[in-house]
Design a protein around this motif. Structure first.
Motif, PDB file in Angstrom:
ATOM      1  N   SER A  25      36.200 137.998  54.937  1.00 25.82           N
ATOM      2  CA  SER A  25      36.834 137.950  56.259  1.00 25.82           C
ATOM      3  C   SER A  25      38.160 138.692  56.254  1.00 25.82           C
ATOM      4  N   LYS A  26      38.947 138.484  55.231  1.00 25.28           N
ATOM      5  CA  LYS A  26      40.258 139.138  55.113  1.00 25.28           C
ATOM      6  C   LYS A  26      40.091 140.651  55.040  1.00 25.28           C
ATOM      7  N   ASP A  27      39.143 141.112  54.245  1.00 25.90           N
ATOM      8  CA  ASP A  27      38.901 142.548  54.118  1.00 25.90           C
ATOM      9  C   ASP A  27      38.512 143.162  55.461  1.00 25.90           C
ATOM     10  N   VAL A  28      37.673 142.472  56.222  1.00 22.41           N
ATOM     11  CA  VAL A  28      37.277 142.983  57.537  1.00 22.41           C
ATOM     12  C   VAL A  28      38.481 143.007  58.473  1.00 22.41           C
ATOM     13  N   LEU A  29      39.228 141.921  58.517  1.00 18.12           N
ATOM     14  CA  LEU A  29      40.363 141.838  59.439  1.00 18.12           C
ATOM     15  C   LEU A  29      41.477 142.826  59.099  1.00 18.12           C
ATOM     16  N   GLU A  30      41.646 143.127  57.822  1.00 17.25           N
ATOM     17  CA  GLU A  30      42.698 144.062  57.409  1.00 17.25           C
ATOM     18  C   GLU A  30      42.181 145.489  57.268  1.00 17.25           C
ATOM     19  N   GLY A  31      40.900 145.692  57.492  1.00 14.48           N
ATOM     20  CA  GLY A  31      40.297 147.017  57.346  1.00 14.48           C
ATOM     21  C   GLY A  31      40.367 147.820  58.631  1.00 14.48           C
ATOM     22  N   GLN A  32      39.358 148.628  58.832  1.00 10.59           N
ATOM     23  CA  GLN A  32      39.258 149.497  60.006  1.00 10.59           C
ATOM     24  C   GLN A  32      39.438 148.685  61.292  1.00 10.59           C
ATOM     25  N   PRO A  33      40.381 149.070  62.150  1.00 12.77           N
ATOM     26  CA  PRO A  33      40.567 148.331  63.405  1.00 12.77           C
ATOM     27  C   PRO A  33      39.308 148.363  64.279  1.00 12.77           C
ATOM     28  N   GLN A  34      39.037 147.259  64.929  1.00 17.05           N
ATOM     29  CA  GLN A  34      37.885 147.133  65.828  1.00 17.05           C
ATOM     30  C   GLN A  34      38.389 146.841  67.235  1.00 17.05           C
ATOM     31  N   ASN A  35      37.673 147.300  68.232  1.00 20.07           N
ATOM     32  CA  ASN A  35      38.045 147.047  69.622  1.00 20.07           C
ATOM     33  C   ASN A  35      37.586 145.678  70.106  1.00 20.07           C
ATOM     34  N   LEU A  36      36.490 145.200  69.552  1.00 21.21           N
ATOM     35  CA  LEU A  36      35.877 143.975  70.057  1.00 21.21           C
ATOM     36  C   LEU A  36      35.809 142.891  68.987  1.00 21.21           C
ATOM     37  N   LEU A  37      35.994 141.647  69.406  1.00 20.59           N
ATOM     38  CA  LEU A  37      35.807 140.520  68.500  1.00 20.59           C
ATOM     39  C   LEU A  37      34.359 140.460  68.028  1.00 20.59           C
ATOM     40  N   GLU A  38      33.440 140.882  68.879  1.00 19.52           N
ATOM     41  CA  GLU A  38      32.026 140.910  68.508  1.00 19.52           C
ATOM     42  C   GLU A  38      31.801 141.810  67.288  1.00 19.52           C
ATOM     43  N   SER A  39      32.505 142.940  67.242  1.00 20.36           N
ATOM     44  CA  SER A  39      32.386 143.851  66.102  1.00 20.36           C
ATOM     45  C   SER A  39      32.940 143.225  64.832  1.00 20.36           C
TER      46      SER A  39
END
Length: 90
Positions: A25-39
């Motif tokens: 989860s941390k890696d995703v949240l700190e990684g490539q920015p996403q526009n949507l919470l769904e992503s």
């Protein structure tokens, strides 16, 4: 995942460590920015299922506390369920 063995043995090797899931989860949240919470939720679910073959389904809930909505709320968010392709319910 079936957690009966972990419940009987009280052994971390019979389950998946919460620390491992947190790191995904941390890696995703700190990684490539996403526009949507769904992503964000989809990336966490996909990475979890890819890393841990013993997990057959995952539920991911992502909340955003500061949103541009006026009114009394703690957060807005999404919750998704993902299953391995062979475990999709009818």
């Amino acid at each position: 995942m079936d957690l009966r063995a972990a419940g009987k043995t009280d052994n971390i090797s019979d389950t998946v460590s919460y620390a491992d899931i947190y790191r995904i989860s941390k890696d995703v949240l700190e990684g490539q920015p996403q526009n949507l919470l769904e992503s964000v939720a989809q990336l966490i679910a996909s990475a979890t299922l890819a890393k841990f073959p013993q997990i057959s389904a995952v539920r991911v809930k992502v909340g955003k506390p500061h949103v541009a909505v006026h009114g009394p709320l703690d957060y807005l968010g999404v919750e998704i369920f993902r299953y391995r392709s062979t475990d999709v319910p009818n």
